[in-house]
Design a protein around this motif. Structure first.
Motif, short mmCIF file in Angstrom:
data_model
loop_
_atom_site.label_atom_id
_atom_site.label_comp_id
_atom_site.label_asym_id
_atom_site.label_seq_id
_atom_site.Cartn_x
_atom_site.Cartn_y
_atom_site.Cartn_z
N ASN A 151 0.75 -1.23 0.09
CA ASN A 151 0.05 -0.02 0.06
C ASN A 151 0.73 1.22 0.00
OD1 ASN A 151 -2.23 -1.72 0.10
ND2 ASN A 151 -2.27 -1.41 2.31
N ILE A 152 2.16 1.16 0.15
CA ILE A 152 3.06 2.28 0.12
C ILE A 152 3.32 2.74 -1.40
CG2 ILE A 152 5.50 3.30 0.90
CD1 ILE A 152 5.40 1.05 2.89
N THR A 153 3.08 4.19 -1.20
CA THR A 153 3.49 4.78 -2.54
C THR A 153 4.62 5.67 -2.25
OG1 THR A 153 1.90 6.76 -2.05
CG2 THR A 153 1.31 4.76 -3.42
N ALA A 154 5.62 6.18 -3.24
CA ALA A 154 6.52 6.83 -2.99
C ALA A 154 6.93 7.95 -4.30
CB ALA A 154 7.85 6.19 -2.66
N ALA A 155 7.43 9.12 -4.00
CA ALA A 155 7.72 10.07 -4.96
C ALA A 155 9.11 10.26 -4.77
CB ALA A 155 6.79 11.17 -5.04
N ILE A 156 9.90 10.58 -5.78
CA ILE A 156 11.30 11.07 -5.87
C ILE A 156 11.20 12.35 -6.24
CG2 ILE A 156 13.56 11.27 -6.47
CD1 ILE A 156 13.35 7.97 -6.97
N GLY A 157 11.68 13.44 -5.55
CA GLY A 157 11.39 14.74 -6.13
C GLY A 157 12.63 15.34 -6.62
N PRO A 158 12.77 16.76 -7.13
CA PRO A 158 13.66 17.10 -7.73
C PRO A 158 15.23 16.87 -7.45
CG PRO A 158 12.15 18.73 -7.36
CD PRO A 158 11.97 17.65 -6.48
N CYS A 159 15.93 16.23 -8.48
CA CYS A 159 17.39 15.93 -7.99
C CYS A 159 18.17 16.01 -9.02
CB CYS A 159 17.49 14.48 -7.25
SG CYS A 159 16.90 13.16 -8.42
N ILE A 160 19.37 15.67 -9.06
CA ILE A 160 20.39 15.76 -10.26
C ILE A 160 20.25 14.80 -11.15
CG2 ILE A 160 22.31 14.33 -9.23
CD1 ILE A 160 24.27 16.39 -10.32
N SER A 161 19.95 15.08 -12.26
CA SER A 161 19.65 14.07 -13.68
C SER A 161 21.05 13.29 -14.06
CB SER A 161 19.09 14.77 -14.57
OG SER A 161 19.87 15.60 -15.39
N GLN A 162 20.66 12.16 -14.63
CA GLN A 162 21.86 11.61 -15.32
C GLN A 162 22.93 12.48 -16.09
OE1 GLN A 162 21.11 7.93 -17.62
NE2 GLN A 162 22.74 7.00 -16.94
N ARG A 163 22.32 13.28 -16.95
CA ARG A 163 23.24 13.86 -17.95
C ARG A 163 24.03 14.89 -17.24
NH1 ARG A 163 20.65 19.16 -19.99
NH2 ARG A 163 18.68 19.55 -19.02
N GLY A 210 10.03 -3.57 -2.35
CA GLY A 210 8.50 -3.78 -2.41
C GLY A 210 7.57 -2.63 -2.52
N VAL A 211 8.02 -1.41 -2.95
CA VAL A 211 7.19 -0.40 -3.27
C VAL A 211 7.05 -0.57 -4.75
CG1 VAL A 211 6.99 1.93 -3.28
CG2 VAL A 211 8.06 1.01 -1.49
N GLU A 212 5.60 -0.83 -5.30
CA GLU A 212 5.35 -0.90 -6.56
C GLU A 212 4.96 0.23 -7.17
OE1 GLU A 212 2.78 -4.14 -7.17
OE2 GLU A 212 4.23 -5.65 -6.17
N HIS A 213 4.67 1.21 -6.45
CA HIS A 213 3.99 2.56 -6.97
C HIS A 213 5.04 3.66 -6.51
CE1 HIS A 213 0.32 0.14 -7.53
NE2 HIS A 213 0.47 -0.43 -6.24
#
Length: 251
Positions: A151-163, A210-213
């Motif tokens: 039931n856990i959802t997670a969001a990654i916010g602004p961070c450094i991108s690969q490029r 185990g965080v699918e969302h």
């Protein structure tokens, strides 16, 4: 200027925000909403910025809690408003009215919620913390409070991108020594340099936990100076210090 906070669709229904640098009282190299109590910015200005964030999240100032981040995999459980900042890089709570605030300036701010259980979490996940398991540890700590991984959802916010994230061969070796499959998060760069996909790695570690969302909301901190602070950009310019962004979630 009013503050700007970005939302994650995946966390809809949960009070949260990835705040940009817009709308704060800091000036000079810290111009904007610098919330870094560990920065060399004037402490009263930082506190005023944090007060503005607390107001946006509809909590009293002491209810905007944080930790003394040090790129670890440590998680603490918060059960009441506090001005203490224990050494850790993630927090979890099931206490209404408490807002968890994570500081970043290129690293991943990750916000978690199990809306059914009424449990939230927030993590600071740079490359080291992510590699050492801070995201999985946050999920486990949420489970201890009654959350369910499914039931856990997670969001990654602004961070450094690969490029923008160039690394050396020793960095690559640290990852592939832990798991050769981690090589897929690197792209070839100039000479012996490589480009590391930090948010891609973060999403992988969340799913392994185990965080699918889970999702990255996009936005590169390095390339969007008007909106975000960046440790790496500051380093490239040989500036003496840098501001810290804040990402917040509350019940």
């Amino acid at each position: 200027m009013t503050v700007e906070l970005l939302k994650a669709d995946i966390l809809s229904g949960t009070q949260h925000g990835f705040f940009t640098r817009k709308g704060g009282e800091s000036s000079g190299i810290f111009e904007g909403l610098n919330c870094g109590v560990g920065s060399s910015d004037a402490s009263d200005i930082v506190l005023a910025n944090r007060s503005r964030v607390a107001g946006e999240m509809a909590v009293v100032e002491d209810a905007l809690v944080g930790v003394h981040q040090y790129h670890s995999a440590e998680v603490v459980t918060v059960d009441a408003p506090s001005t203490e900042r224990p050494k850790a890089d993630a927090m979890v709570t099931r206490t209404a009215g408490v807002a968890l605030g994570i500081l970043t300036a290129d690293c991943q701010p990750v916000l978690f919620a199990d809306k059914e259980a009424g449990v939230i979490g927030a993590a600071h996940a740079g490359w080291k913390g992510a590699l050492d398991g801070v995201l999985a540890n946050t999920v486990s700590a949420m489970e201890d409070l009654g959350a369910k991984r499914a039931n856990i959802t997670a969001a990654i916010g602004p961070c450094i991108s690969q490029r923008a994230y160039e690394v050396g061969p020793e960095f690559y070796d640290d990852f592939t020594a832990k798991d050769p499959e981690f090589s897929r998060f690197f792209a070839n760069g100039t000479d012996d340099r490589m480009q590391f996909d930090l948010p891609g790695f973060g999403l992988h570690m969340l799913r392994e936990a185990g965080v699918e969302h889970a999702e990255w909301i996009g936005h590169c901190t390095y390339h969007d100076e008007a909106r975000f602070y960046s440790y790496r950009r500051t380093t490239h310019r040989s500036e003496p210090d840098y501001g810290r962004l804040i990402s917040v979630i509350r019940l």
